[in-house]
Structures are given as C-alpha cells and as structure tokens.
Design a protein around this motif. Structure first.
Motif, PDB file in Angstrom:
ATOM      1  N   LEU A 132     -44.126  11.155 -53.488  1.00 45.04           N
ATOM      2  CA  LEU A 132     -42.952  11.138 -54.368  1.00 45.04           C
ATOM      3  C   LEU A 132     -42.015  12.294 -54.062  1.00 45.04           C
ATOM      4  CD1 LEU A 132     -44.604  10.230 -57.794  1.00 45.04           C
ATOM      5  CD2 LEU A 132     -43.070   8.789 -56.432  1.00 45.04           C
ATOM      6  N   ALA A 133     -42.577  13.503 -53.902  1.00 43.17           N
ATOM      7  CA  ALA A 133     -41.744  14.673 -53.626  1.00 43.17           C
ATOM      8  C   ALA A 133     -40.979  14.502 -52.312  1.00 43.17           C
ATOM      9  CB  ALA A 133     -42.611  15.929 -53.583  1.00 43.17           C
ATOM     10  N   ALA A 134     -41.653  13.960 -51.292  1.00 43.76           N
ATOM     11  CA  ALA A 134     -41.006  13.772 -49.997  1.00 43.76           C
ATOM     12  C   ALA A 134     -39.896  12.720 -50.077  1.00 43.76           C
ATOM     13  CB  ALA A 134     -42.047  13.364 -48.948  1.00 43.76           C
ATOM     14  N   PHE A 135     -40.154  11.632 -50.811  1.00 45.82           N
ATOM     15  CA  PHE A 135     -39.153  10.569 -50.911  1.00 45.82           C
ATOM     16  C   PHE A 135     -37.912  11.058 -51.649  1.00 45.82           C
ATOM     17  CE2 PHE A 135     -37.408   6.556 -52.723  1.00 45.82           C
ATOM     18  CZ  PHE A 135     -37.099   5.943 -51.513  1.00 45.82           C
ATOM     19  N   TYR A 136     -38.119  11.809 -52.733  1.00 50.22           N
ATOM     20  CA  TYR A 136     -36.976  12.338 -53.480  1.00 50.22           C
ATOM     21  C   TYR A 136     -36.209  13.356 -52.647  1.00 50.22           C
ATOM     22  CZ  TYR A 136     -37.707  10.143 -58.044  1.00 50.22           C
ATOM     23  OH  TYR A 136     -37.780   9.242 -59.079  1.00 50.22           O
ATOM     24  N   GLU A 137     -36.945  14.134 -51.845  1.00 46.38           N
ATOM     25  CA  GLU A 137     -36.294  15.120 -50.975  1.00 46.38           C
ATOM     26  C   GLU A 137     -35.581  14.441 -49.814  1.00 46.38           C
ATOM     27  OE1 GLU A 137     -35.146  18.923 -49.752  1.00 46.38           O
ATOM     28  OE2 GLU A 137     -36.151  18.287 -51.606  1.00 46.38           O
ATOM     29  N   GLY A 138     -36.103  13.275 -49.401  1.00 48.41           N
ATOM     30  CA  GLY A 138     -35.496  12.519 -48.318  1.00 48.41           C
ATOM     31  C   GLY A 138     -35.999  12.892 -46.943  1.00 48.41           C
ATOM     32  N   GLY A 142     -40.254  16.412 -41.082  1.00 50.18           N
ATOM     33  CA  GLY A 142     -39.051  16.782 -40.352  1.00 50.18           C
ATOM     34  C   GLY A 142     -38.102  15.643 -40.043  1.00 50.18           C
ATOM     35  N   ARG A 143     -38.416  14.442 -40.565  1.00 45.62           N
ATOM     36  CA  ARG A 143     -37.563  13.282 -40.294  1.00 45.62           C
ATOM     37  C   ARG A 143     -37.132  12.639 -41.615  1.00 45.62           C
ATOM     38  NH1 ARG A 143     -40.649   9.551 -36.020  1.00 45.62           N
ATOM     39  NH2 ARG A 143     -38.612   8.522 -36.097  1.00 45.62           N
ATOM     40  N   GLU A 144     -36.051  11.889 -41.536  1.00 50.88           N
ATOM     41  CA  GLU A 144     -35.556  11.210 -42.731  1.00 50.88           C
ATOM     42  C   GLU A 144     -36.611  10.244 -43.256  1.00 50.88           C
ATOM     43  OE1 GLU A 144     -31.414   9.109 -43.962  1.00 50.88           O
ATOM     44  OE2 GLU A 144     -32.526   8.119 -42.339  1.00 50.88           O
ATOM     45  N   PHE A 145     -36.823  10.294 -44.555  1.00 57.28           N
ATOM     46  CA  PHE A 145     -37.787   9.394 -45.193  1.00 57.28           C
ATOM     47  C   PHE A 145     -37.049   8.130 -45.629  1.00 57.28           C
ATOM     48  CE2 PHE A 145     -41.642   9.414 -48.312  1.00 57.28           C
ATOM     49  CZ  PHE A 145     -41.888   8.084 -48.009  1.00 57.28           C
ATOM     50  N   ALA A 146     -36.960   7.170 -44.715  1.00 56.09           N
ATOM     51  CA  ALA A 146     -36.370   5.864 -45.013  1.00 56.09           C
ATOM     52  C   ALA A 146     -37.483   4.830 -44.965  1.00 56.09           C
ATOM     53  CB  ALA A 146     -35.272   5.530 -44.007  1.00 56.09           C
ATOM     54  N   LEU A 147     -37.562   3.982 -45.973  1.00 54.84           N
ATOM     55  CA  LEU A 147     -38.639   3.004 -46.071  1.00 54.84           C
ATOM     56  C   LEU A 147     -38.612   2.039 -44.884  1.00 54.84           C
ATOM     57  CD1 LEU A 147     -38.418   2.159 -49.890  1.00 54.84           C
ATOM     58  CD2 LEU A 147     -39.975   3.757 -48.742  1.00 54.84           C
ATOM     59  N   VAL A 153     -36.051  -6.393 -48.461  1.00 53.99           N
ATOM     60  CA  VAL A 153     -35.063  -5.921 -49.424  1.00 53.99           C
ATOM     61  C   VAL A 153     -35.048  -4.410 -49.559  1.00 53.99           C
ATOM     62  CG1 VAL A 153     -36.620  -6.105 -51.420  1.00 53.99           C
ATOM     63  CG2 VAL A 153     -34.133  -6.337 -51.743  1.00 53.99           C
ATOM     64  N   PHE A 154     -36.172  -3.757 -49.185  1.00 53.13           N
ATOM     65  CA  PHE A 154     -36.259  -2.304 -49.317  1.00 53.13           C
ATOM     66  C   PHE A 154     -36.142  -1.564 -47.980  1.00 53.13           C
ATOM     67  CE2 PHE A 154     -39.060  -3.843 -52.887  1.00 53.13           C
ATOM     68  CZ  PHE A 154     -38.152  -3.560 -53.904  1.00 53.13           C
ATOM     69  N   LYS A 155     -36.126  -2.287 -46.877  1.00 53.26           N
ATOM     70  CA  LYS A 155     -36.134  -1.639 -45.562  1.00 53.26           C
ATOM     71  C   LYS A 155     -34.906  -0.738 -45.384  1.00 53.26           C
ATOM     72  CE  LYS A 155     -38.930  -4.631 -42.573  1.00 53.26           C
ATOM     73  NZ  LYS A 155     -39.863  -3.562 -42.205  1.00 53.26           N
ATOM     74  N   GLY A 156     -35.160   0.465 -44.866  1.00 50.86           N
ATOM     75  CA  GLY A 156     -34.083   1.402 -44.570  1.00 50.86           C
ATOM     76  C   GLY A 156     -33.609   2.218 -45.750  1.00 50.86           C
ATOM     77  N   LEU A 157     -34.116   1.941 -46.942  1.00 52.51           N
ATOM     78  CA  LEU A 157     -33.654   2.668 -48.119  1.00 52.51           C
ATOM     79  C   LEU A 157     -34.244   4.071 -48.176  1.00 52.51           C
ATOM     80  CD1 LEU A 157     -33.798  -0.052 -50.942  1.00 52.51           C
ATOM     81  CD2 LEU A 157     -31.751   0.896 -49.827  1.00 52.51           C
ATOM     82  N   THR A 158     -33.425   5.014 -48.567  1.00 52.44           N
ATOM     83  CA  THR A 158     -33.872   6.357 -48.944  1.00 52.44           C
ATOM     84  C   THR A 158     -33.637   6.505 -50.432  1.00 52.44           C
ATOM     85  OG1 THR A 158     -31.711   7.401 -48.638  1.00 52.44           O
ATOM     86  CG2 THR A 158     -33.139   7.226 -46.692  1.00 52.44           C
ATOM     87  N   TYR A 159     -34.096   7.627 -51.001  1.00 53.57           N
ATOM     88  CA  TYR A 159     -33.847   7.797 -52.438  1.00 53.57           C
ATOM     89  C   TYR A 159     -32.348   7.805 -52.722  1.00 53.57           C
ATOM     90  CZ  TYR A 159     -33.720   9.720 -57.124  1.00 53.57           C
ATOM     91  OH  TYR A 159     -33.470   9.908 -58.463  1.00 53.57           O
TER      92      TYR A 159
END
Length: 384
Positions: A132-138, A142-147, A153-159
């Motif tokens: 959760l902390a990593a997803f909210y931080e994005g 060291g890399r973008e947290f994109a689903l 429907v959720f692919k590529g989404l970040t917080y």
C-alpha cells in the motif's frame, strides 16, 4: 486468522506470507516438533479490534505511527521488534493485492502491537502494508508502480491516475486490525510470542527462531549475526539461510556450550530463555565465545571441511553441527590447539560411532539425545 472467503482471496493474491524457494520454505521435522510443543505455562493477553481505512493506514505508516520492524536488530524505543522478514512479495502479488482492493474483495486482517508510547508495531501484515505504501508513493524498487498483472481495466494505473471513483474505493476500504497491547514486561512479551505462534499457520510459517529474535532483539542477536558472517563459518555452512537457520544454529551452539547441563525441552523455550537472559550480552564473555567459535570453524574447515556438518545428506545437520562445535570448543578452551588432521580423525570417529546416529537423525531435541551427542563429541575431541 481470516474467514474462508478472505483466505481464498489471500491465496489468489499470493498469500499473506512471504514465499521462499522450495527447500527453505519447508519447516524441518525439528522445527515442526518445536512449534507443536506445548508451553508449560500460558500467558494472558489483552487485545482489541478496530478498523482502519486504507488511506489512514498509509498516512500512519508515513509519519511513523505504524512501524514495520526488521528482524533482530535492537531499537531501544521498540518493546517488540523484528517480527517481520524482509519484504519479499513479487510485483504480480503486489498488483493483485491492489486489484483486490479496487474490486472490493474481502481482505485478510492485520495484527498490530500497541506499545506504551502508543505506536503500533506490525505483528502480521507487512506485505500488505508495504505494498500500500509503495502504491500510494508511486514507486517500487526505484521504478514507477503501475499496475500490470491485473485485469485490463486496471492495467497501467498508478495511484495518481486512478479515477475519482476508483480512488474513493481504495482510500475508503476498511482493513480490520487486531491490536495486542504490551507494557514491555517479560510476561507481556511472552504472551505476544504465544499469540503469534498460534497464528503462525498456513502459507509460509515462521520458524521458532524467526519468532524468537523478534521477541528478544538486542546485542546478542547482533553478536549472532556477526558470527554468522565469519568467513570460515560461511564456507562450512554454505549459502545464507533465508529462514535464519544458520543464525539459529549458532545460538544453539553458544547456548549448549554455556549451559548444556540445564538443557530442557521444548528446545524453543530453552533458546528463548537463553536469548532473553543474555539479551544485551549480560553474563556472557562474548570475546571468548567469539574466539572459540571462530577457532573451531577454522579447525573444522582445515580438517574435514564442509562434509563435517553433513550426515548422509547434502544439507547441514544441525544436531551434528552443534555437537561438533561444542565438543571442539571445549577442547580448544582446555589446552593447545589440535592439528587439522587430528580434528578430522575425531570427527570421523564421532560420526562412525553407532551410538551417534540415533542422536543426530529424526527427532533430535530430547534431553537424552542432546546430552548424549555432546558427551560423545566431547570425548572424541578430548582424545586428540
């Protein structure tokens, strides 16, 4: 610990426990027996239940009101430290956990310890809270947290790119928390140990030692870790154990060298008491112990080598290793150093003794077997 529906969701998410390689993941027979052994006394515990919204959990993590401690390293401000392994969820597991929240699926609860200063320490739930902390931080590793490993429907989404409805769904989802209270006393800590041990089922179970060093962090655990890094020991033992079995074996060696006459079952209780009694090296001559342990390692490596700690298997035999180390440390402490060839002869005599086999195979933690193998090893090393 969770309802059956939530449990199935947790399993689909990769389980709430860390996953390790196949060999390290499976508890040994000795560890299973140790976990199953009943304590002589049961300690009472005080706990409450509450619900935290996901956004609130992340906010508390960021400002340090919820702390995820790490194994074994003492923090004087933490009354219970180290119940967690390092973060080991892989990205697919992290993605699917976030997806479960966005889908409104039931989520397993977490367990926290409330200490005197009102901070919450994570007893169970590290993987979920760090995700959760990593997803909210994005950011993760060291890399973008994109689903990615999720439904289309959720692919590529970040917080930050969640739609308003999706963000509300995530922020306002409640996660149930069981809060165990401690006053920092030995009795309170023992109660927490027993609580966690009873919850320690399914998924990847913690070993008795993983729970032990969480309960008693301090200078002795740091001392064990320093010995665990010694070059000769590493060559004898092999690759570091993800489950800290190498560190536990060193604890067993030191505890039995110091106090074998008082050994009792269950082994976990004997080691718990030793670690608690000498938590900050009180009553231990750590310099002497370090010297004896390292000298024994050098002699075993120069003599019989890696095979010394193994018996009819490629894996280290803990019962064999503790007997050889205790016996050799007694010999080194009692006089001049034996030659490596003499050590090799003593090890061969010990392992070929028909009485030895029964004490280092199968169920090895009984008082009779522990004392017998230590006596046999001590006798062989005394002859050289």
């Amino acid at each position: 610990m969770v309802g059956e529906v939530a449990y199935l969701v947790a399993m689909a998410d990769g389980d709430v426990k860390a996953q390790f390689d196949a060999h390290e993941d499976v508890l040994t027979l000795e560890e299973q027996e140790d976990l199953a052994a009943a304590e002589h006394e049961a300690e009472p515990v005080t706990y409450t239940g509450t619900d935290f919204d996901v956004e609130g959990l992340v906010r508390r993590l960021k400002r340090g009101d919820i702390v995820i401690p790490t194994f074994g390293h003492g923090d004087d401000s933490l009354e219970v430290a180290g119940f967690q392994r390092g973060f080991v969820w892989r990205r697919p597991q992290m993605d699917r956990f976030i997806e479960s929240l966005l889908m409104g699926y039931p989520i397993p609860g977490i367990m926290l310890v409330q200490q005197v200063d009102r901070r919450y320490l994570v007893l169970d739930g590290q993987q979920r809270l760090r995700t959760l902390a990593a997803f909210y931080e994005g950011i993760h590793a060291g890399r973008e947290f994109a689903l990615d490993n999720v439904a289309d429907v959720f692919k590529g989404l970040t917080y930050r790119t969640l739609g308003p409805e999706q963000r509300r769904q995530l922020d306002n989802t409640f996660i149930q928390a069981t809060i165990v209270k401690t006053d920092g006393s030995d009795q309170s800590l023992e109660a927490i140990y027993q609580v966690f041990e009873r919850l320690n089922s399914g998924g990847t179970q913690l070993t008795p030692h993983e729970i032990r060093i969480a309960l008693y962090p301090g200078a002795l655990v740091d001392f064990l870790e320093n010995l665990n890094k010694s070059p000769e020991w590493r060559q004898l033992y092999g690759a570091r154990s993800l489950r800290l079995r190498d560190q536990e074996l060193i604890l067993r060696i030191l505890a039995l060298y110091q106090n074998s006459a008082q050994y009792f079952r269950p082994q976990k209780k004997f080691l718990n008491e030793f670690l608690g009694r000498h938590r900050n090296l009180e009553g231990l001559d750590n310099r002497k112990l370090e010297g004896l342990f390292i000298e024994a390692s050098k002699l075993l490596l120069a003599g019989p080598g890696r095979s010394a700690l193994r018996f009819q298997s490629s894996q280290v035999n803990a019962a064999l290793a503790e007997a050889l180390y205790v016996g050799l440390m007694r010999r080194v402490d009692g006089g001049s150093l034996p030659a490596p060839g003499e050590v090799t002869s003593a090890v061969r005599a010990f392992t070929s003794n028909s009485e030895t086999a029964s004490t280092i195979s199968g169920s090895t933690a009984t008082e009779e077997y522990v004392r017998k193998r230590l006596d046999l090893a001590t006798r062989e090393f005394a002859r050289i």
